[in-house]
Design a protein around this motif. Structure first.
Motif, PDB file in Angstrom:
ATOM      1  N   LEU A 132      -5.622 -83.383  46.113  1.00 43.80           N
ATOM      2  CA  LEU A 132      -4.552 -82.499  45.710  1.00 43.80           C
ATOM      3  C   LEU A 132      -3.422 -82.906  45.148  1.00 43.80           C
ATOM      4  O   LEU A 132      -2.814 -83.492  45.941  1.00 43.80           O
ATOM      5  N   ALA A 133      -3.177 -82.879  44.101  1.00 42.39           N
ATOM      6  CA  ALA A 133      -1.800 -83.433  43.233  1.00 42.39           C
ATOM      7  C   ALA A 133      -1.048 -82.295  43.149  1.00 42.39           C
ATOM      8  O   ALA A 133      -0.357 -82.304  41.990  1.00 42.39           O
ATOM      9  N   ILE A 151      -7.524 -84.612  50.304  1.00 44.04           N
ATOM     10  CA  ILE A 151      -6.347 -85.325  50.620  1.00 44.04           C
ATOM     11  C   ILE A 151      -5.305 -84.831  49.562  1.00 44.04           C
ATOM     12  O   ILE A 151      -5.387 -84.556  48.403  1.00 44.04           O
ATOM     13  N   CYS A 152      -4.179 -84.714  50.060  1.00 42.26           N
ATOM     14  CA  CYS A 152      -3.010 -84.142  49.623  1.00 42.26           C
ATOM     15  C   CYS A 152      -1.952 -85.157  49.474  1.00 42.26           C
ATOM     16  O   CYS A 152      -1.520 -85.699  50.427  1.00 42.26           O
ATOM     17  N   ASP A 156       7.428 -86.811  50.577  1.00 41.39           N
ATOM     18  CA  ASP A 156       7.872 -87.059  51.803  1.00 41.39           C
ATOM     19  C   ASP A 156       6.881 -87.167  52.854  1.00 41.39           C
ATOM     20  O   ASP A 156       5.966 -86.491  52.855  1.00 41.39           O
ATOM     21  N   PRO A 157       7.154 -87.810  53.929  1.00 38.64           N
ATOM     22  CA  PRO A 157       6.068 -87.677  55.307  1.00 38.64           C
ATOM     23  C   PRO A 157       6.054 -86.564  55.647  1.00 38.64           C
ATOM     24  O   PRO A 157       7.131 -85.706  55.736  1.00 38.64           O
ATOM     25  N   TYR A 169      -2.917 -86.493  54.550  1.00 41.80           N
ATOM     26  CA  TYR A 169      -2.003 -86.749  53.819  1.00 41.80           C
ATOM     27  C   TYR A 169      -2.171 -88.009  53.309  1.00 41.80           C
ATOM     28  O   TYR A 169      -2.150 -88.985  53.871  1.00 41.80           O
ATOM     29  N   LEU A 170      -1.431 -88.319  52.078  1.00 36.59           N
ATOM     30  CA  LEU A 170      -1.248 -89.548  51.260  1.00 36.59           C
ATOM     31  C   LEU A 170       0.110 -89.566  50.880  1.00 36.59           C
ATOM     32  O   LEU A 170       0.585 -88.702  49.953  1.00 36.59           O
ATOM     33  N   ILE A 171       1.187 -90.424  51.289  1.00 42.16           N
ATOM     34  CA  ILE A 171       2.411 -90.408  50.868  1.00 42.16           C
ATOM     35  C   ILE A 171       2.346 -91.549  49.779  1.00 42.16           C
ATOM     36  O   ILE A 171       1.977 -92.592  49.705  1.00 42.16           O
ATOM     37  N   GLY A 172       3.326 -91.088  48.755  1.00 44.56           N
ATOM     38  CA  GLY A 172       3.546 -91.748  47.446  1.00 44.56           C
ATOM     39  C   GLY A 172       4.608 -91.188  46.841  1.00 44.56           C
ATOM     40  O   GLY A 172       4.736 -89.894  46.426  1.00 44.56           O
TER      41      GLY A 172
END
Length: 244
Positions: A132-133, A151-152, A156-157, A169-172
């Motif tokens: 999910l972008a 995967i989203c 922000d954390p 979650y994936l933080i980037g």
């Protein structure tokens, strides 16, 4: 009459426009709704947080002696754009929407167009890995994807657990290159990419990576936009402001 300009910000175009207004010594203030907790700094005085509704927005325009509004928010911030355009119309304040063109599919793309987040589950198989972008604000609308690996990615954390099982979650923080996205999608074993049709060049890299990897893409169509004057580039918006 004051030439004070309000820029409704939140996009790269808004950031560039604010810098150009400052360099031209045009009195401007920007507003960020607060969707990102640590947004990039803008070149003009910036207020943070929503206005609190149409009446409060109208009061702000009057109190700050705003002559014109340039709406450079995200194409999916349609509720804000529709409200802002209507308030400006009824109050006699100039309004311009800076709306970048939508993406169009190219040869090799495998897009399926959908109108809302809930439609994704209709086309994505139950054992798929889904990337999910689309950000965190609409995440709960994908609850019917439960049973897939979801995967989203967000800037922000997270402040609370994933809203349904099978999600992570994936933080980037962007920008991401095509190579970055290609490597990431391969490592994760992504089958489907879900994207809002935001348009622009800064975030197109994920679509180029999906084409190279022959990934399927669920592309969410844009919501209705206000019936109001529109331009597609920062230069056009800047010229509109100068002509006031």
């Amino acid at each position: 009459m004051s030439r004070r300009i309000l820029v409704l910000a939140g996009t790269g175009e808004a950031k560039e426009l604010c810098a150009r207004l400052r360099d031209a010594d045009i009195d401007a203030v920007a507003s960020l709704a607060g969707a990102t907790r640590t947004p990039d700094a803008l070149a003009v005085t910036t207020r943070h947080g929503g206005f609190g509704g149409a009446d409060a927005f109208a009061d702000y325009l009057a109190q700050e002696d705003i002559q014109a509004v340039v709406d450079a928010t995200h194409p999916f911030a349609s509720a804000m754009s529709l409200r802002s355009a209507e308030v400006c119309r009824t109050r006699g304040v100039g309004y311009l929407q800076l709306l970048r063109p939508a993406w169009a599919s190219q040869k090799g793309d495998q897009w399926t167009l959908i109108d809302q987040e809930e439609d994704a589950a209709r086309i994505i198989g139950p054992r798929s890995t889904v990337f999910l972008a689309t950000g965190r604000q609409t995440l709960e609308r994908f609850v019917n994807l439960q049973g897939r690996r979801v995967i989203c990615r967000q800037i922000d954390p997270p402040t609370k657990p994933f809203p349904f099982e099978g999600g992570e979650y994936l933080i980037g923080r962007p920008p991401f290159t095509v190579l970055d996205e290609t490597i990431l999608f391969r490592q994760l074993g992504v089958d489907w990419l879900v994207v809002k049709n935001a348009g622009g060049t800064a975030s197109r890299s994920k679509l180029d990576a999906a084409r190279a990897l022959k990934l399927r893409v669920a592309m969410i169509n844009r919501p209705p936009q206000p019936e109001a004057p529109k331009v597609a580039t920062v230069q056009e918006a800047f010229e509109w402001v100068k002509a006031l």
